[in-house]
Design an enzyme around this catalytic site. Structure first.
Site, PDB file in Angstrom:
ATOM      1  N   ASP A 158       0.843  -1.196   0.000  1.00 52.18           N
ATOM      2  CA  ASP A 158       0.000   0.000   0.000  1.00 52.18           C
ATOM      3  C   ASP A 158       0.892   1.265   0.000  1.00 52.18           C
ATOM      4  O   ASP A 158       1.919   1.301   0.681  1.00 52.18           O
ATOM      5  CB  ASP A 158      -0.861  -0.042   1.273  1.00 52.18           C
ATOM      6  CG  ASP A 158      -2.081   0.867   1.218  1.00 52.18           C
ATOM      7  OD1 ASP A 158      -2.447   1.313   0.124  1.00 52.18           O
ATOM      8  OD2 ASP A 158      -2.671   1.096   2.301  1.00 52.18           O
ATOM      9  N   HIS A 159       0.500   2.281  -0.736  1.00 59.28           N
ATOM     10  CA  HIS A 159       1.148   3.603  -0.718  1.00 59.28           C
ATOM     11  C   HIS A 159       2.687   3.595  -0.728  1.00 59.28           C
ATOM     12  O   HIS A 159       3.324   4.138   0.187  1.00 59.28           O
ATOM     13  CB  HIS A 159       0.679   4.422   0.498  1.00 59.28           C
ATOM     14  CG  HIS A 159      -0.754   4.837   0.399  1.00 59.28           C
ATOM     15  ND1 HIS A 159      -1.200   5.849  -0.416  1.00 59.28           N
ATOM     16  CD2 HIS A 159      -1.868   4.341   1.005  1.00 59.28           C
ATOM     17  CE1 HIS A 159      -2.508   5.974  -0.310  1.00 59.28           C
ATOM     18  NE2 HIS A 159      -2.943   5.071   0.544  1.00 59.28           N
TER      19      HIS A 159
HETATM   20  P1  13P Z   1      -9.633   3.844   5.625  1.00 60.05           P
HETATM   21  O1  13P Z   1      -8.837   4.659   6.579  1.00 60.05           O
HETATM   22  O2  13P Z   1     -10.908   4.502   5.223  1.00 60.05           O
HETATM   23  O3  13P Z   1      -9.895   2.461   6.135  1.00 60.05           O
HETATM   24  O4  13P Z   1      -8.788   3.702   4.268  1.00 60.05           O
HETATM   25  C1  13P Z   1      -7.687   2.835   4.170  1.00 60.05           C
HETATM   26  C2  13P Z   1      -6.858   3.058   2.940  1.00 60.05           C
HETATM   27  O5  13P Z   1      -7.224   3.756   2.019  1.00 60.05           O
HETATM   28  C3  13P Z   1      -5.546   2.376   2.897  1.00 60.05           C
HETATM   29  O6  13P Z   1      -4.805   2.690   1.757  1.00 60.05           O
HETATM   30  O1  G3H Z   2      -2.942   4.319   4.040  1.00 61.58           O
HETATM   31  C1  G3H Z   2      -3.482   4.279   5.129  1.00 61.58           C
HETATM   32  C2  G3H Z   2      -3.712   3.019   5.840  1.00 61.58           C
HETATM   33  O2  G3H Z   2      -4.822   3.159   6.683  1.00 61.58           O
HETATM   34  C3  G3H Z   2      -2.470   2.553   6.583  1.00 61.58           C
HETATM   35  O3  G3H Z   2      -2.221   3.293   7.723  1.00 61.58           O
HETATM   36  O4  G3H Z   2       0.247   3.724   7.830  1.00 61.58           O
HETATM   37  O5  G3H Z   2      -1.158   3.672   9.906  1.00 61.58           O
HETATM   38  O6  G3H Z   2      -0.628   1.567   8.684  1.00 61.58           O
HETATM   39  P1  G3H Z   2      -0.852   3.065   8.577  1.00 61.58           P
HETATM   40 ZN    ZN Z   3      -4.933   4.673   1.025  1.00 61.27          ZN
HETATM   41 NA    NA Z   4      -2.945   0.602  -2.231  1.00 64.41          NA
END
Ligand code: 13P
Ligand code: G3H
Ligand code: ZN
Ligand code: NA
Length: 331
Positions: free
Chosen positions: A82-83
């Site tokens: 993610d990200h």
């Molecule tokens: P929420 O904070 O709405 O659960 O979104 C999570 C998200 O977009 C993780 O990349």
């Molecule tokens: O991108 C946002 C998600 O909710 C992940 O959050 O970086 O606290 O794990 P985090």
């Molecule tokens: Zn996100």
């Molecule tokens: Na993602």
């Protein structure tokens, strides 16, 4: 088995369903997601954030996901990063065995400063070149996540843009999206439509002026073959806020993205739906309630089992609402 995001989302597009992408940091979340998927015959996307890698460590996360694949061999699983803040971050995840990565070039490498369009195209294009050479999928992002009410990214612990965002930044432009997909060749595109990360998305139940599902429809009309991704898609269940506050918590009034609005998005090209906060709220509510009601218990497995059950119920509900259910055995 481990599959790529592209393979799963192509199937989801063909049969018109969406797939929740749950963030995973620990064993209980992983079990909740897999047991729910097993019960509903759903394919799975699990994603690890930078925060998750910091909390659990990349090798633990990797083996947690591989353990899930081993225990549930009949469930297709996408192991997604993610990200990612740079092509180098994506490269490390690819080397670790992730089958999909997000290159979030909407922000600079600090994860805070909104980037230029040219920068976003450049880093995303480089991540795609590298990932595709390894059979790994890439999700890009165009537009900045944030509230149309306040212009703020909203995430309290450092994920998202710093400072006030303009209306233009908060809503992905359909024409620019078409150009971006053409130039970068991403497998999926995260768009901005007024949602934000975390529990504080909307100060009131959202209406079309602050949650722009119409923008998703306009983007889908322009690029019907692109798989769209909705970040910040937690629904912030009011019943869990009540439980948390009843048992000692202090969470102010707040609203998330209604499940029906997500389902409307799924009719118009949304295939991946990111959810983290809802599992956090359910988990916290369950542990607060369990410990309050069982003050003499001290075996962590007892309250952790309660969190797993609470999170599993949310996962089952989302698999059913998004019509993910029934598809694991068809892929
Ligand atoms: P929420 O904070 O709405 O659960 O979104 C999570 C998200 O977009 C993780 O990349
Ligand atoms: O991108 C946002 C998600 O909710 C992940 O959050 O970086 O606290 O794990 P985090
Ligand atoms: Zn996100
Ligand atoms: Na993602």
């Amino acid at each position: 088995a481990l599959i790529s995001l592209r393979q799963l989302l192509d199937h989801a597009a063909e049969f018109g369903y969406g797939v929740p992408a749950f963030n995973v940091n620990n064993l209980e979340q992983m079990r909740a997601i897999m047991e729910a998927a097993d019960q509903t015959n759903s394919p799975v996307i699990v994603q690890a954030s930078a925060g998750a890698r910091k909390y659990a460590g990349a090798p633990f996360l990797r083996h947690l996901i591989l353990a899930a694949v081993e225990e549930f061999p009949h469930i297709p699983v996408v192991m997604h990063q993610d990200h990612g803040t740079s092509p180098a971050v994506c490269q490390r995840s690819i080397q670790l065995g992730f089958s999909s990565v997000m290159m979030d070039g909407s922000l600079m490498e600090d994860g805070k400063t909104p980037s230029s369009y040219e920068y976003n195209v450049d880093v995303t294009r480089r991540a795609v070149d590298m990932a595709h050479a390894c059979g790994v999928s890439v999700e890009g992002e165009l537009g900045c996540l944030g509230s149309l009410e306040t212009g703020m990214a909203g995430e309290e612990d450092g994920v998202g843009a710093e400072g006030k965002l303009s209306h233009d930044q908060l809503l992905t432009d359909p024409e620019e999206a078409a150009d971006f997909v053409k130039k970068t060749q991403v497998d999926a595109l995260a768009i901005a439509c007024g949602t934000s990360h975390g529990a504080y998305k909307f100060s009131r139940p959202p209406t079309g002026d602050i949650l722009a599902i119409d923008r998703i429809k306009e983007i889908h009309a322009r690029i019907p073959d692109t798989h769209l991704v909705m970040h910040g898609s937690s629904s912030v269940p009011q019943e869990w806020l009540k439980v948390i506050n009843e048992f000692g918590g202090e969470i102010p009034e707040t609203y998330g993205v209604p499940v029906e609005q997500i389902c409307e998005g799924i009719k118009y090209g949304v295939r991946k739906v990111n959810i983290d906060t809802d599992l956090r709220l359910a988990s916290t509510g369950a542990v607060r309630r369990f410990l309050a009601e069982n003050p003499s218990e001290f075996d962590p497995r007892k309250f952790l089992a309660a969190t797993t059950k609470a999170m599993k119920e949310i996962c089952v509900a989302r698999y059913e609402a998004f019509n993910t259910a029934g598809n694991a055995s068809k892929i």
